[in-house]
Structures are given as structure tokens and as C-alpha cells.
Design a protein around this motif. Structure first.
Motif, PDB file in Angstrom:
ATOM      1  N   HIS A  13       0.867  -1.198   0.000  1.00 58.55           N
ATOM      2  CA  HIS A  13       0.000   0.000   0.000  1.00 58.55           C
ATOM      3  C   HIS A  13       0.895   1.237   0.000  1.00 58.55           C
ATOM      4  N   SER A  92      -5.459   4.253  -3.084  1.00 56.84           N
ATOM      5  CA  SER A  92      -6.869   4.449  -2.761  1.00 56.84           C
ATOM      6  C   SER A  92      -7.324   5.846  -3.197  1.00 56.84           C
ATOM      7  N   ASP A  94      -9.925   7.209  -2.654  1.00 58.68           N
ATOM      8  CA  ASP A  94     -10.625   7.832  -1.519  1.00 58.68           C
ATOM      9  C   ASP A  94      -9.677   8.713  -0.716  1.00 58.68           C
ATOM     10  N   HIS A  95      -8.414   8.281  -0.603  1.00 57.66           N
ATOM     11  CA  HIS A  95      -7.472   9.113   0.145  1.00 57.66           C
ATOM     12  C   HIS A  95      -7.222  10.421  -0.581  1.00 57.66           C
ATOM     13  N   THR A 130      -7.617   0.518  -5.069  1.00 53.71           N
ATOM     14  CA  THR A 130      -8.344  -0.235  -4.045  1.00 53.71           C
ATOM     15  C   THR A 130      -9.533   0.541  -3.505  1.00 53.71           C
ATOM     16  N   GLU A 132     -11.757   0.875  -0.009  1.00 54.56           N
ATOM     17  CA  GLU A 132     -11.538   0.615   1.423  1.00 54.56           C
ATOM     18  C   GLU A 132     -12.852   0.091   2.003  1.00 54.56           C
ATOM     19  N   ALA A 143     -14.860   3.562  -6.228  1.00 51.95           N
ATOM     20  CA  ALA A 143     -13.431   3.331  -6.520  1.00 51.95           C
ATOM     21  C   ALA A 143     -13.288   2.451  -7.757  1.00 51.95           C
TER      22      ALA A 143
END
Ligand SMILES: Nc1ncnc2[nH]cnc12
Ligand SMILES: [Zn+2]
Length: 331
Positions: A13, A92, A94-95, A130, A132, A143
Motif C-alpha cells: 500500500h 486508494s 478515496d485518500h 483499491t 476501502e 473506486a
């Protein structure tokens, strides 16, 4: 002289690869108090839930595309210095969204870091987007939709990480259908925090070619048998498993038993500084604590390259490089 084998990994990651010193530098640059997550040059957490909180807090210290380029290049240069020829980085979107950077700039920064490292060292790398799991099915589906339309040739796979105890795999299956339809390779975290049922759910509902961890399949011989029959590759991360207390010690870690049963396995670092490890250290553990032979270790590297989410021409080039190195006298 100890051997320095060629290495490859397909499970790390990107935020989890941030060296504590780099995270500290980022924190002081942005004026963020990190006393709750960073102490004496090490990340602070005590169980899986706390690890995920700490991970998300570290991720929030990287705020621009340039920050992500630096983080990615730093990690890949370190891997290349340890004789690594291939790496898959789990990212990710989302991050990127959560820090207000946006997924596009986040991905652009990571892609720049990959290109810079490749130019300097020759290391090949790909990106796995990815979802989450603990952000819920809607975010995981978003995602997957993002990965499907990213149009970035470095994005070649889709994964689901995060809190394995949240919901059931079926709640997230639609995300994997979207990714599969887009031609992305599929892998999923399963059988790490949850038991063998989680691995069989993943096999039934996601049909991935690889599973992140998957090691708790060992609790059910029928699941081990299925992994052998399907040829599913387990992205095994021994140091991570011991740090997170999935198994008490390397002696009881099932890597060797799974391998002997015919399961395809390879070595990975997961979130190296969080777990006081590195890919190099994982190879040392395999040969030291786990007493795997040089040939067995090389076979795992070959498995990683065989299972990599790359086009066939790139795979052939990587395998040729690997085989040529092994054929050299004194390797
Ligand atoms: N080991 C791990 N398991 C699940 N999600 C993660 N995200 C980062 N590392 C992870
Ligand atoms: Zn992982």
C-alpha cells in the motif's frame, strides 16, 4: 557471502510504505501534530483497528501530487536498491478525495513517481486501485468505477482493502464486476483478519486470480484444496501477519505449509514501516526464520511475476530478466 536474490512484490500500500522520517517531515511542513501516531521514529498502533486509524492519519500527511510523487519514487528507489525488478502499488482514490486533492491529481502524482523511479533504476511498477471496505459498499463501487474509467495505462488492477470484519464480500461484489468488465486484474484482501470463510466467499463472489493474504485458508483444508485447484495466488505478507498477531510467530505462520500443499504463494511487504519490515526483510525471513531454500524463494518470485497484472510482453521481459539473473554463475 549472503545471496541477494532478484525480488518482486505485488502487494504494498503506497501510504503504508511512507518512512516515518518522511511522514514527520510532511507533518512539520503542514503543521500537523502527529504525537498520537508517531513516536520515537515509529508508527503507534496496537491492534488492527488502531492500525487502520494510524494508516489513514499518515495518508492525510500527503496532500499534493508532488507529495505522492516523492513518496512513490522514494519507495520504488529503495526497492530497486534491494534488487527488486517489479512492484505493484495499492492506491486508494478515496485518500486523494479525503484530503481535497482529488483522485486524478493523486493518481497523477503516483504515476510521476513510478516514471521517475523507472528512469533512474529500471524498476517496473503498476498501480492497483483499491476500495476501502470500512468506507462502505458505495465508496468501494465508486473506486471501481474510477479505476474502470481512469484511462491510465499504469492502472492494471482492482483490490479491496480495509476492515475485513465489515459486511460480507457479497455486499461488495458489484465493485468487482465493474472492474472485471473494464479488463482489470482482480485481487481482494481476505483471510487475514477473518477466517477461511472469508477466502471461500472471495472465491465464490469475486473470482479473483489473487488474494491479498489469504493465509487463514489454512483453517479449512477444503478451502486450501480449492486454492490449489483454482491456482489462485496468495500475496503473503509474513511480517505484517506477525505484527498484527494473525499468527503468534514465524514458526507457526502457514506460508510453508500452504506452499507444500500446492498453493501458489509469493512474498510481499504490505505496509513495511508500520510492521517494522521491508521486502528485503521478508526475503530474509523466508530463508532464515522459515527455512525456505533458495530455489523455493526464487519460485515465489517467479509466481509473483507470473501473477502480475501486466501485459504479456512486459511479463515475458520481466521473466527473461529474472531467468537470466538466475543463470549467471554465482547467483
Ligand atoms: N494489512 C492490511 N489489511 C487490510 N487493509 C489494509 N490497508 C493497509 N494495510 C492493510
Ligand atoms: Zn494489504
Amino acid at each position: 557471502m549472503t545471496r541477494n536474490p532478484l525480488k518482486a512484490e505485488i502487494h504494498c500500500h503506497i501510504e503504508g510504505a511512507a518512512p516515518p522520517a518522511l511522514a514527520a517531515a510532511q507533518a512539520s511542513r503542514y503543521g500537523v501534530d502527529t504525537s498520537h501516531i508517531l513516536r520515537d521514529g515509529a508508527y503507534v498502533w496496537s491492534d488492527f483497528s488502531e492500525f487502520l486509524v494510524c494508516y489513514d492519519a499518515v495518508a492525510a500527511l500527503f496532500k499534493t501530487a508532488e507529495d505522492y510523487a516523492l513518496l512513490t519514487e522514494t519507495y520504488l528507489n529503495e526497492l530497486a536498491a534491494a534488487n527488486t525488478i517489479y512492484s505493484e502499488i495499492i492506491v486508494s482514490p478515496d485518500h486523494g478525495d479525503r484530503i481535497g486533492l482529488g483522485a486524478d491529481a493523486y493518481l497523477a502524482g503516483i504515476s510521476d513517481g513510478i516514471r521517475a523511479a523507472r528512469e533512474k533504476t529500471g524498476i517496473e511498477a503498476r498501480i492497483i486501485v483499491t476500495g476501502e471496505r470500512h468506507f462502505g459498499p458505495d465508496r468501494v463501487i465508486s473506486a471501481a468505477e474510477y479505476a474502470a474509467r481512469a484511462g491510465n495505462p499504469l492502472v492494471t488492477g482492482f483490490n479491496m482493502a480495509g476492515e475485513e470484519r465489515m459486511g460480507r464480500v457479497g455486499d461488495y461484489a458489484r465493485a468487482f464486476d465493474i472492474a472485471r468488465d473494464a479488463g482489470l486484474g482482480l485481487t481482494i484482501h481476505a483471510g487475514e483478519v477473518c477466517g477461511a470463510f472469508s477466502v471461500s466467499d472471495a472465491l465464490d463472489l469475486v473470482r479473483p486470480s489473487r488474494i491479498g493474504h489469504g493465509v487463514r485458508a489454512i483453517e479449512d483444508p477444503a478451502v486450501v484444496e480449492r486454492l490449489v485447484e483454482l491456482g489462485t495466488v496468495l500475496e503473503v505478507c509474513p511480517g505484517s501477519n506477525i505484527a498484527l498477531k494473525v499468527f503468534p510467530d514465524f514458526e507457526s505462520h502457514p506460508l510453508k505449509v500452504l506452499r507444500a500443499a500446492g498453493v501458489r504463494v509469493c512474498l510481499n511487504s504490505d505496509d513495511p514501516p508500520f510492521f517494522h519490515t521491508s521486502l528485503e526483510r521478508e526475503y530474509e525471513i523466508a530463508s532464515g526464520e522459515m527455512r525456505l531454500s533458495d530455489d523455493e524463494i526464487d519460485a515465489m518470485t517467479r509466481t509473483a511475476l507470473e501473477a502480475a497484472f501486466v501485459d504479456e510482453e512486459t511479463r515475458a521481459r520481466l521473466l527473461a530478466r529474472f531467468d537470466a539473473a538466475r543463470a549467471r554463475p554465482g547467483y
